[in-house]
Every structure is written in structure tokens, then in C-alpha cells.
Enzyme design. Sequence first.
Site, PDB file in Angstrom:
ATOM      1  N   SER A  72       0.808  -1.216   0.000  1.00 56.57           N
ATOM      2  CA  SER A  72       0.000   0.000   0.000  1.00 56.57           C
ATOM      3  C   SER A  72       0.840   1.265   0.000  1.00 56.57           C
ATOM      4  O   SER A  72       1.904   1.331   0.641  1.00 56.57           O
ATOM      5  CB  SER A  72      -0.921   0.021   1.232  1.00 56.57           C
ATOM      6  OG  SER A  72      -1.806   1.118   1.161  1.00 56.57           O
ATOM      7  N   SER A  84      -6.784   2.860   5.231  1.00 60.11           N
ATOM      8  CA  SER A  84      -5.880   1.817   4.743  1.00 60.11           C
ATOM      9  C   SER A  84      -6.455   0.416   4.959  1.00 60.11           C
ATOM     10  O   SER A  84      -6.315  -0.458   4.091  1.00 60.11           O
ATOM     11  CB  SER A  84      -4.510   1.937   5.419  1.00 60.11           C
ATOM     12  OG  SER A  84      -4.623   1.792   6.823  1.00 60.11           O
ATOM     13  N   SER A  85      -7.108   0.183   6.093  1.00 60.01           N
ATOM     14  CA  SER A  85      -7.660  -1.156   6.340  1.00 60.01           C
ATOM     15  C   SER A  85      -8.817  -1.451   5.396  1.00 60.01           C
ATOM     16  O   SER A  85      -8.990  -2.581   4.935  1.00 60.01           O
ATOM     17  CB  SER A  85      -8.114  -1.297   7.792  1.00 60.01           C
ATOM     18  OG  SER A  85      -9.220  -0.449   8.081  1.00 60.01           O
ATOM     19  N   ASP A  97     -15.667   3.938   4.781  1.00 60.02           N
ATOM     20  CA  ASP A  97     -14.349   3.724   4.186  1.00 60.02           C
ATOM     21  C   ASP A  97     -14.377   2.653   3.104  1.00 60.02           C
ATOM     22  O   ASP A  97     -13.800   2.819   2.030  1.00 60.02           O
ATOM     23  CB  ASP A  97     -13.341   3.337   5.273  1.00 60.02           C
ATOM     24  CG  ASP A  97     -12.981   4.499   6.187  1.00 60.02           C
ATOM     25  OD1 ASP A  97     -13.695   5.519   6.156  1.00 60.02           O
ATOM     26  OD2 ASP A  97     -12.003   4.377   6.943  1.00 60.02           O
TER      27      ASP A  97
END
Length: 397
Positions: A136, A146-147, A205
Site C-alpha cells: 500500500s 488503509s484497512s 471507508d
Amino acid sequence: MWVRELAVSAPGKVILHGEHAVVLGKVALAVALDLRTFLRLRPGAEGRLSVCLPGVGVRRSWDTPRLRALRGRIAADFDESKSPSAEQLDALREFAGIAAGASAPESLATLAFLYMCLAISAKYGDVPSVDIVVWSELPTGAGLGSSAAYAVCLAAALLMVCGAISCPLQEGESTARWTEEELTLINSWAFRGEQVIHGNPSGVDNAVGTWGGALRYQAGKITPLKRVPTLRILLTNTKVPRSTKVLVAGVKEKILKFPAIMNPVLDSIDAISQECQSVLEAMPANPSPEHYPVLEEFFDINQHHLNVLGVGHPSLDRLCQVTALHSLHSKLTGAGGGGCGITLLPPDTSPLAVEAAKQDLCACGFECWETKIGAPGVTLHCCSSLSARVLHELAQS
């Protein structure tokens, strides 16, 4: 048997407007950040499933018969419509040698991988023998999704190799995207992965990672904006750690103490989010400079509001001061109290001004990226079309 080498990517996210007010039922705008997570998928050794996550130090491999036996033992409630159960997660921890209550990124990433692999294969058929590497551009723990980008990439790859969704990349194409129906399925499984990692996520997200562009979020309802321009920004990480839980509690305490003062501030933040949505949807795909002054004013006003709410920080004040010296406008994004800020870059901003601003921000000890918002969502790639840097990072693993 899976026979192709392909890559999947998904974007991170930033909150454009609506931080903290969204917790109290107001509108928030979340936008896809063109810093991406990349997953490389290739055929693996027969009878084995391997995953490598160099960013968090994970390199694991399992025999598929053992995974199949574990799935048979705990698969009764696996479904994209059901949250992971405590019993399932306990069994996966035991299988992977992860201590109960372990919250390190490598433990949660491994647990999410195993859950999604077993849950998806329970419904759609065995995951074939494949090697998966995930790398990433997004920093972890910075509030940039990010997760979720990881979970979206995993969901898309696993659903594809199981045959639950198509492989839309045709010979000679560099990239492809899935149908709306397939994206909905990807998003639902990515949300389950986010639940493994975060327990009770909002779903914003993973939705941004799936659809890209921009989303409106209010009172649990997520609505993708129909047309959003791609805007250039500087993303700056102050590297100042903060607790979202503590910051949210502080805002609530201030509202309870001074409701007549604070509620109008929240209403104003809500109005900014809605006005910004109208401006974005009215802008063409390649906006000209005259569209930016209003967006810049929204940044300035909202940053003051967020300071009034008590979620500012001297590092964020410094970020805004530094960029203002270069005639640029900034605001915090996310929880505040440190963390990250975003700076709008109108199309007429000179490259010299951008470079000077980046140098000054880095001189403050901050980490800075020149990137874009409004980026595309989860995408399937021909590996040869990836940048040299991405290919290098994936190959190193």
C-alpha cells in the site's frame, strides 16, 4: 485452478467536510484518495494458499485441506449479510496462533484475510491455490482508510477467483471495473472484513474504496455522488498521534456544556458539506480555476469551526500557516488533534509553489504527498500496466 496473474487496487479516503458533526447526524463528504492499496494475484503451489503483507510484516501460507476442515467446523453462519461471530473469530485466532485480544496490525490483517477467505469460499466454492501479495501507498493508522482499501482488494480478488464475480479484464486492456451489482457484492464482503478489524465501522471507508469518487454520509445512509471532478491536493501527515475516541468525547462534552453556542457551529458545518456537494456536482470533469475560490473559502471556514469544536492542534495550525504563505488553503481531515490535513491545489498553482510548500511542510517534520481526490474505486489491472514503483514493491515481497 486460477491461471492468470492480475492485480487489484483500491483507494484510500479523506473526509472533505463534516468531521465530528457527522457523529451527531449531520452530513459528511468522504472522497477517494489517489493513494492506493495494490494486491497482486498469481497462481500458487498446488494445495496451498499464501499471503504476504510486507507493510505489517505478515508472510503466511496454509494447506488448503486444513483451511477446508476449519471452514467446515465454523462455517454455519458465514454469510455477507451476517457479522463475524465471536466464536468464528476465536476459532480463527486459535488456528493462526493469534492471542485473544491481540490488536496489532499484523494480527488483525491476518484474521481478516482468514475470515474473508473462509467465508467467501463457504458460499461460493473453494479458493484455488493462489499467492497473494498486498502493498500500500497508504500509511497505516493515519485515518486514511488503509484497512478498508485492504479489505476491498481482498474481497474483489477472492470473489473473482471463486467465480462469484466476473474477471472483466479483456486481452489487451490495462484496467477494468466490475458491474454495479458486482461492486455491491464486493462492498458487502469488504464491510465484513472491516468488522473483523474495527468491530463496528460506519461502512464509509469500504464504500469509498469500492465506488471511488465521493460519497455523502448522513445518519448511516451512504449515497455516492453522481459526478465528481478529480481535484489535486497536498496530503500532509503531521505525525502527531491522537485518539479519535477522546476527541469525539471532547466535542460531545463541549456541546452539552454550551449547546446554544455549539449547535449553530454544527449546523454551519452541515451547511458547508451540503453546499460543497452542490459545487462539486456542478463542476465539470476538468474544472477551471474560477471554480476553486468557493471551495477554498469552505476550507477556511470549516477549519475555524473545527478549532471551535476543540479538535485543532498546534501542528495543524502550523500546516495551515505554512501553506497560506504560498497562497494555498488547508484544513484538517479526520479526527483532528494532529493526524492529517489536506491542501487544495487549483489548476493554476505553479509547480514551483507546490514544491516550495512541500519543502516547507517537510521542514516542519511532516510527511507530504502530492495526490488527487475523487479517484476511481476498486479496479482490476493487467500487471504490466502498473507503475515501476508498484511493480518493484510487489516483486520485493
